[in-house]
Design a protein around this motif. Structure first.
Motif, mmCIF file in Angstrom:
data_model
loop_
_atom_site.group_PDB
_atom_site.id
_atom_site.type_symbol
_atom_site.label_atom_id
_atom_site.label_comp_id
_atom_site.label_asym_id
_atom_site.label_seq_id
_atom_site.Cartn_x
_atom_site.Cartn_y
_atom_site.Cartn_z
ATOM 1 N N GLU A 1 -4.642 -0.646 -5.237
ATOM 2 C CA GLU A 1 -5.291 -1.058 -6.483
ATOM 3 C C GLU A 1 -5.503 -2.558 -6.456
ATOM 4 O O GLU A 1 -4.579 -3.323 -6.166
ATOM 5 C CB GLU A 1 -4.455 -0.663 -7.702
ATOM 6 C CG GLU A 1 -5.138 -1.003 -9.031
ATOM 7 C CD GLU A 1 -4.342 -0.521 -10.235
ATOM 8 O OE1 GLU A 1 -4.950 -0.147 -11.249
ATOM 9 O OE2 GLU A 1 -3.095 -0.529 -10.153
ATOM 10 N N VAL B 1 -4.853 14.094 -9.504
ATOM 11 C CA VAL B 1 -4.534 12.716 -9.895
ATOM 12 C C VAL B 1 -4.544 12.575 -11.412
ATOM 13 O O VAL B 1 -5.485 12.998 -12.092
ATOM 14 C CB VAL B 1 -5.537 11.728 -9.267
ATOM 15 C CG1 VAL B 1 -5.349 10.323 -9.850
ATOM 16 C CG2 VAL B 1 -5.365 11.697 -7.758
ATOM 17 N N LEU C 1 -3.417 4.601 -0.636
ATOM 18 C CA LEU C 1 -3.788 4.234 -2.000
ATOM 19 C C LEU C 1 -3.552 2.750 -2.210
ATOM 20 O O LEU C 1 -2.566 2.185 -1.720
ATOM 21 C CB LEU C 1 -2.971 5.022 -3.029
ATOM 22 C CG LEU C 1 -3.296 6.505 -3.230
ATOM 23 C CD1 LEU C 1 -2.735 7.346 -2.102
ATOM 24 C CD2 LEU C 1 -2.742 6.999 -4.556
ATOM 25 N N VAL D 1 -9.041 1.382 -8.178
ATOM 26 C CA VAL D 1 -8.082 2.132 -7.370
ATOM 27 C C VAL D 1 -8.836 2.738 -6.190
ATOM 28 O O VAL D 1 -9.865 3.388 -6.369
ATOM 29 C CB VAL D 1 -7.397 3.235 -8.196
ATOM 30 C CG1 VAL D 1 -6.466 4.066 -7.313
ATOM 31 C CG2 VAL D 1 -6.620 2.618 -9.358
ATOM 32 N N THR D 2 -8.319 2.512 -4.994
ATOM 33 C CA THR D 2 -8.957 3.008 -3.776
ATOM 34 C C THR D 2 -8.083 4.072 -3.130
ATOM 35 O O THR D 2 -6.875 3.880 -2.971
ATOM 36 C CB THR D 2 -9.184 1.867 -2.768
ATOM 37 O OG1 THR D 2 -9.964 0.841 -3.384
ATOM 38 C CG2 THR D 2 -9.911 2.376 -1.534
ATOM 39 N N MET D 3 -8.703 5.204 -2.778
ATOM 40 C CA MET D 3 -8.019 6.270 -2.047
ATOM 41 C C MET D 3 -8.794 6.512 -0.755
ATOM 42 O O MET D 3 -9.962 6.914 -0.797
ATOM 43 C CB MET D 3 -7.947 7.552 -2.881
ATOM 44 C CG MET D 3 -7.280 7.378 -4.241
ATOM 45 S SD MET D 3 -7.222 8.924 -5.209
ATOM 46 C CE MET D 3 -6.009 9.872 -4.267
ATOM 47 N N ASP E 1 0.838 -1.195 0.000
ATOM 48 C CA ASP E 1 0.000 0.000 0.000
ATOM 49 C C ASP E 1 0.876 1.248 0.000
ATOM 50 O O ASP E 1 2.014 1.240 0.476
ATOM 51 C CB ASP E 1 -0.918 0.029 1.223
ATOM 52 C CG ASP E 1 -1.995 -1.044 1.161
ATOM 53 O OD1 ASP E 1 -2.303 -1.494 0.041
ATOM 54 O OD2 ASP E 1 -2.516 -1.429 2.221
#
Length: 271
Positions: free
Chosen positions: A151, A219, A149, A193-195, A134
């Motif tokens: 993925e 981004v 962040l 994609v996670t933020m 991560d």
């Protein structure tokens, strides 16, 4: 009859006067010069201002401009020329209408995240560190990351939330109003994609939130992953992310199976 109407008017006058809002203090007139850092403001239908001007962690004014593209100067320390006007609600910060920018000093840093093939821009006070695959960002004085962040392969189902677009990709933003946490899920081809933005106990949460909005708008994905499967948004709820810092709820007919006890996060399972 006239005497009755006059007495009625005199009787109502104090009551009307008691509801009169106090006039806002006068603002400086003429062309002014202000300095500070430009950050984006949350969109609002009840006030003016697309950005805010921050100085030493204090929000000075909202900003707007018909001639200057303020987005191009986000996170920069600038000197502005313009005029001050009252906001729609005079109790809110006034609006500085910018007619020119006379000086710019960069206070940001660009980061290339190779694991996810994206770049983003943060304040120089943010530091990046990788842990177990991560990507984390930290600020001074807070031991835990404020931004994470990741993925993973997409399940084909977007979580329920506010639909947004991040660098041309469909995304969903979920805001936990109780603690200020936010989760953004960006569908990028067959990957998600996670933020995760977690302000935690930061002493100036509004300032940190303004910085986060600027980071999100910066981004850019370096490569485009061609989608192998079209996602209609009507797939199974199974494996949809849930819980976590943003407190994501599962759709009706499913429950959240916790798989990460530290983050209190998991995936949705059908009942």
């Amino acid at each position: 009859m006239k005497r009755f109407l006059l007495l009625s008017f005199l009787f109502l006058l104090p009551a009307c006067g008691s509801k009169t809002e106090p006039l806002p203090p006068p603002l400086p007139e003429g062309i002014l010069t202000l300095s500070g850092t430009i950050l984006p403001a949350e969109l609002s239908l009840v006030r003016r201002g697309t950005h805010v001007l921050v100085q030493d962690g204090i929000r000075l004014t909202f900003l707007e401009s018909p001639v200057v593209t303020l987005r191009n100067y986000e996170q920069d320390t600038v000197t502005l020329r313009g005029t001050l006007e009252h906001n729609v609600d005079p109790s809110l910060l006034p609006v500085f209408v910018v007619d020119s920018i006379v000086n710019v000093e960069s206070t940001t840093r660009d980061w290339g995240i190779r694991q996810i093939d994206l770049t983003l821009t943060t304040p120089r006070t943010w530091q990046q560190r990788n842990t177990d695959g991560d990507v984390h960002f930290f600020v001074e004085g807070v031991a835990q990351p404020i931004l994470t962040l990741d993925e993973q392969p997409s399940t084909g189902e977007m979580p329920l939330g506010e639909s947004i677009v991040v660098d041309g990709h469909p995304a969903v933003r979920i805001v936990n109003e109780r603690n200020g946490n936010q989760a953004v899920y960006i569908l990028r081809g067959t990957n998600m994609v996670t933020m995760l933005f977690t302000p935690r106990e930061y002493p100036e949460p509004q300032l940190l939130r303004d910085e986060w909005l600027s980071v999100l708008s910066s981004v850019q994905f370096d490569t485009v992953i061609p989608p192998e499967v079209e996602h209609s948004g009507t797939g199974s709820v199974t494996d949809t992310p849930c819980g976590g810092p943003a407190g994501i709820l599962c759709p009706a007919g499913s429950y959240c199976e916790v798989q990460n006890e530290e983050m209190d996060a998991g995936v949705c399972r059908a009942l």
